[in-house]
Design a protein around this motif. Structure first.
Motif, mmCIF file in Angstrom:
data_model
loop_
_atom_site.group_PDB
_atom_site.id
_atom_site.type_symbol
_atom_site.label_atom_id
_atom_site.label_comp_id
_atom_site.label_asym_id
_atom_site.label_seq_id
_atom_site.Cartn_x
_atom_site.Cartn_y
_atom_site.Cartn_z
ATOM 1 N N THR A 270 18.921 -5.131 -33.281
ATOM 2 C CA THR A 270 19.108 -7.009 -33.237
ATOM 3 C C THR A 270 18.706 -7.766 -32.055
ATOM 4 O OG1 THR A 270 20.943 -6.520 -31.598
ATOM 5 C CG2 THR A 270 22.063 -6.037 -33.791
ATOM 6 N N PHE A 271 18.190 -8.921 -32.012
ATOM 7 C CA PHE A 271 17.620 -9.637 -30.762
ATOM 8 C C PHE A 271 18.776 -10.690 -30.730
ATOM 9 C CE2 PHE A 271 14.632 -8.257 -33.428
ATOM 10 C CZ PHE A 271 13.227 -7.205 -32.445
ATOM 11 N N ARG A 272 18.708 -10.677 -29.010
ATOM 12 C CA ARG A 272 19.651 -12.247 -28.487
ATOM 13 C C ARG A 272 18.928 -13.361 -29.209
ATOM 14 N NH1 ARG A 272 19.474 -10.435 -22.487
ATOM 15 N NH2 ARG A 272 17.653 -9.804 -22.905
ATOM 16 N N THR A 273 19.596 -14.092 -28.957
ATOM 17 C CA THR A 273 19.271 -15.106 -29.103
ATOM 18 C C THR A 273 19.929 -16.420 -28.340
ATOM 19 O OG1 THR A 273 21.433 -16.008 -30.769
ATOM 20 C CG2 THR A 273 19.031 -14.835 -31.633
ATOM 21 N N ARG A 274 19.139 -17.376 -27.764
ATOM 22 C CA ARG A 274 19.607 -18.574 -26.793
ATOM 23 C C ARG A 274 18.626 -19.843 -27.152
ATOM 24 N NH1 ARG A 274 17.565 -16.940 -20.808
ATOM 25 N NH2 ARG A 274 15.806 -18.069 -20.784
ATOM 26 N N VAL A 275 19.402 -21.121 -27.146
ATOM 27 C CA VAL A 275 18.300 -22.111 -27.257
ATOM 28 C C VAL A 275 18.768 -22.907 -26.016
ATOM 29 C CG1 VAL A 275 18.787 -24.581 -28.688
ATOM 30 C CG2 VAL A 275 19.719 -22.368 -30.001
ATOM 31 N N ARG A 276 17.261 -23.362 -25.653
ATOM 32 C CA ARG A 276 16.824 -24.219 -24.584
ATOM 33 C C ARG A 276 15.631 -25.441 -24.957
ATOM 34 N NH1 ARG A 276 15.149 -20.100 -19.707
ATOM 35 N NH2 ARG A 276 16.152 -21.993 -18.418
ATOM 36 N N ASP A 277 16.599 -26.647 -24.693
ATOM 37 C CA ASP A 277 15.708 -27.955 -24.785
ATOM 38 C C ASP A 277 15.046 -27.802 -26.073
ATOM 39 O OD1 ASP A 277 16.147 -28.721 -21.790
ATOM 40 O OD2 ASP A 277 13.951 -27.791 -22.120
ATOM 41 N N GLY A 278 16.223 -27.407 -27.239
ATOM 42 C CA GLY A 278 15.960 -27.852 -28.528
ATOM 43 C C GLY A 278 15.197 -26.293 -29.073
ATOM 44 N N ARG A 279 14.505 -25.356 -28.337
ATOM 45 C CA ARG A 279 13.860 -24.211 -28.825
ATOM 46 C C ARG A 279 14.119 -22.973 -28.753
ATOM 47 N NH1 ARG A 279 8.048 -25.845 -28.822
ATOM 48 N NH2 ARG A 279 7.720 -23.713 -29.442
ATOM 49 N N LEU A 280 13.631 -22.052 -29.314
ATOM 50 C CA LEU A 280 14.534 -20.831 -30.030
ATOM 51 C C LEU A 280 14.603 -19.909 -28.816
ATOM 52 C CD1 LEU A 280 17.461 -18.697 -31.128
ATOM 53 C CD2 LEU A 280 14.917 -19.119 -33.066
ATOM 54 N N GLU A 281 14.611 -18.935 -28.258
ATOM 55 C CA GLU A 281 13.823 -17.486 -27.463
ATOM 56 C C GLU A 281 14.659 -16.442 -27.715
ATOM 57 O OE1 GLU A 281 14.522 -18.536 -23.293
ATOM 58 O OE2 GLU A 281 12.729 -20.484 -23.522
ATOM 59 N N LEU A 282 13.933 -15.186 -27.723
ATOM 60 C CA LEU A 282 14.889 -14.727 -28.687
ATOM 61 C C LEU A 282 14.432 -13.254 -27.354
ATOM 62 C CD1 LEU A 282 13.487 -13.719 -32.380
ATOM 63 C CD2 LEU A 282 15.768 -14.501 -31.194
ATOM 64 N N ALA A 283 14.948 -11.943 -27.478
ATOM 65 C CA ALA A 283 14.829 -11.071 -26.539
ATOM 66 C C ALA A 283 15.192 -9.715 -27.337
ATOM 67 C CB ALA A 283 15.784 -11.082 -24.954
ATOM 68 N N VAL A 284 15.024 -8.676 -27.986
ATOM 69 C CA VAL A 284 15.256 -7.612 -28.364
ATOM 70 C C VAL A 284 16.255 -6.502 -27.266
ATOM 71 C CG1 VAL A 284 13.848 -5.774 -27.129
ATOM 72 C CG2 VAL A 284 14.440 -5.091 -29.604
ATOM 73 N N THR A 285 17.806 -6.760 -28.404
ATOM 74 C CA THR A 285 18.696 -5.935 -28.366
ATOM 75 C C THR A 285 18.902 -4.645 -27.978
ATOM 76 O OG1 THR A 285 19.890 -7.909 -28.340
ATOM 77 C CG2 THR A 285 21.149 -5.105 -28.584
ATOM 78 N N GLY A 286 19.296 -3.943 -29.555
ATOM 79 C CA GLY A 286 19.011 -2.700 -29.973
ATOM 80 C C GLY A 286 19.436 -2.165 -30.881
ATOM 81 N N TYR A 287 21.040 -1.552 -31.690
ATOM 82 C CA TYR A 287 21.416 -1.079 -31.906
ATOM 83 C C TYR A 287 23.041 -1.475 -32.755
ATOM 84 C CZ TYR A 287 17.661 1.744 -33.300
ATOM 85 O OH TYR A 287 16.176 2.295 -33.439
ATOM 86 N N ALA A 288 23.287 -2.129 -33.422
ATOM 87 C CA ALA A 288 24.744 -2.159 -33.440
ATOM 88 C C ALA A 288 26.073 -0.609 -33.188
ATOM 89 C CB ALA A 288 25.365 -1.936 -34.939
ATOM 90 N N ALA A 289 26.851 -0.547 -32.325
ATOM 91 C CA ALA A 289 27.569 0.381 -32.325
ATOM 92 C C ALA A 289 28.431 1.649 -33.007
ATOM 93 C CB ALA A 289 28.761 -0.246 -31.253
ATOM 94 N N VAL A 290 28.658 0.816 -34.204
ATOM 95 C CA VAL A 290 29.244 1.659 -35.251
ATOM 96 C C VAL A 290 28.548 0.873 -36.615
ATOM 97 C CG1 VAL A 290 31.364 1.969 -34.148
ATOM 98 C CG2 VAL A 290 31.663 0.041 -34.960
ATOM 99 N N PRO A 291 29.215 1.509 -37.530
ATOM 100 C CA PRO A 291 28.696 0.807 -38.646
ATOM 101 C C PRO A 291 29.410 0.327 -39.077
ATOM 102 C CG PRO A 291 29.943 3.247 -39.101
ATOM 103 C CD PRO A 291 28.433 3.483 -37.549
ATOM 104 N N ALA A 292 28.885 -0.611 -40.353
ATOM 105 C CA ALA A 292 30.231 -1.554 -41.154
ATOM 106 C C ALA A 292 31.138 -0.446 -41.706
ATOM 107 C CB ALA A 292 29.423 -2.978 -41.727
ATOM 108 N N SER A 293 32.587 -1.291 -41.778
ATOM 109 C CA SER A 293 33.303 -0.806 -42.908
ATOM 110 C C SER A 293 33.831 -1.360 -43.895
ATOM 111 C CB SER A 293 34.557 -0.564 -41.576
ATOM 112 O OG SER A 293 34.947 -1.697 -41.326
#
Length: 293
Positions: A270-293
């Motif tokens: 996944t990637f972290r997301t944030r919006v600053r002045d109407g513009r999207l910024e991304l930064a890599v995060t990693g993996y989900a902790a557990v699989p979906a149930s």
């Protein structure tokens, strides 16, 4: 010439498609239930199931072959062969499930791999019958011959896993090469509502989906076979929103990348997301902790 060049030639032989394609279609017809397919792929485990089961089957046969050399140990060898034959049933089922969602070159090698394993299992069945009839020496000879064929089949399986990356996590590199710092990818206004789009940050592609004020971002290449997820579709059911892979139908949650349905078993980074002045910024995060149930 490298030892496995002949296997590469198998992978590039269209003649094998005459067998591989009908087998693939037959498996899809048999495995209609999604929960059964997920179980055989190993979604519940977070790891492909077939290689783990294969260790039990082949390990039992190899151990039996060793015991056949040692005096007065053919009775436990017989028990190990029986165990190997029984465990071969779920092993083969998991293998066929993975085979049906492989690409053409994997399936060509997979057909020969399955044929070698079939000969091996027939040999061990004959070996078991001979042993139960009191012909231990004959059973041992047949078992060693079956093991030789099975070893060739195992080599083909290893080639599929390591050389052709069947079952490997194709999104593994994202947390290591994706930018950890915030990176501008454009305005939020240009993102269509609820539609998958692709953005590039650093050296990687990112799937981006805007849902109202919330923006989700996952690795764009599917963990199963590196398909472009931005060409897939977003589901809007009762549960969390998900993206469906356009190639083999793997389903991932948009909020944390967790696997909902296979054939993928590894979650999407996944990637972290944030919006600053109407513009999207991304930064890599990693993996989900557990699989979906």
């Amino acid at each position: 010439m490298r030892p496995f060049d002949d296997i590469d030639r198998l992978a590039k032989s269209p003649a094998l498609d005459k067998v591989a394609a009908p087998l693939r279609d037959a498996v899809h017809k048999v495995l209609r239930r999604q929960d059964v397919k997920d179980a055989l792929h190993g979604v519940w485990l977070g790891h492909p199931l077939h290689p783990m089961l294969a260790q039990l089957s082949l390990g039992s046969f190899v151990s039996a072959g060793v015991l056949d050399v040692v005096p007065r140990t053919r009775r436990p060898a017989t028990a190990l062969i029986a165990l190997g034959l029984v465990s071969a049933v779920p092993t083969a089922a998991a293998g066929w499930a993975d085979y049906a969602d492989g690409h053409e070159e994997q399936q060509r090698v997979g057909v020969v791999h399955a044929a070698a394993n079939g000969v091996m299992l027939a040999g061990y069945a004959a070996s078991l019958v001979a042993r139960l009839r009191g012909r231990g020496g004959r059973g041992a000879l047949i078992g060693w011959a079956a093991l030789a064929v099975g070893s060739a089949g195992a080599a083909l399986g290893g080639h599929m896993a390591y050389h052709q990356a069947m079952g490997a996590n194709h999104a593994e590199g994202y947390p290591h090469i994706g930018p950890g710092d915030w990176t501008d990818v454009g305005t939020v206004a240009e993102l269509p509502e609820g539609e998958p789009t692709r953005r590039i940050i650093g050296d990687v592609g990112v799937l981006v989906v805007r849902r109202g004020e919330q923006v989700h971002a996952l690795a764009d290449r599917c963990a199963h076979a590196s398909a472009p997820l931005h060409e897939g579709r977003v589901t809007n059911g009762d549960g969390p929103p998900c993206v469906v892979c356009p190639w083999h139908g793997s389903v991932f949650r948009l909020d944390d990348g967790a696997v909902v349905h296979g054939p993928a078993t590894a979650p999407q980074p996944t990637f972290r997301t944030r919006v600053r002045d109407g513009r999207l910024e991304l930064a890599v995060t990693g993996y989900a902790a557990v699989p979906a149930s």
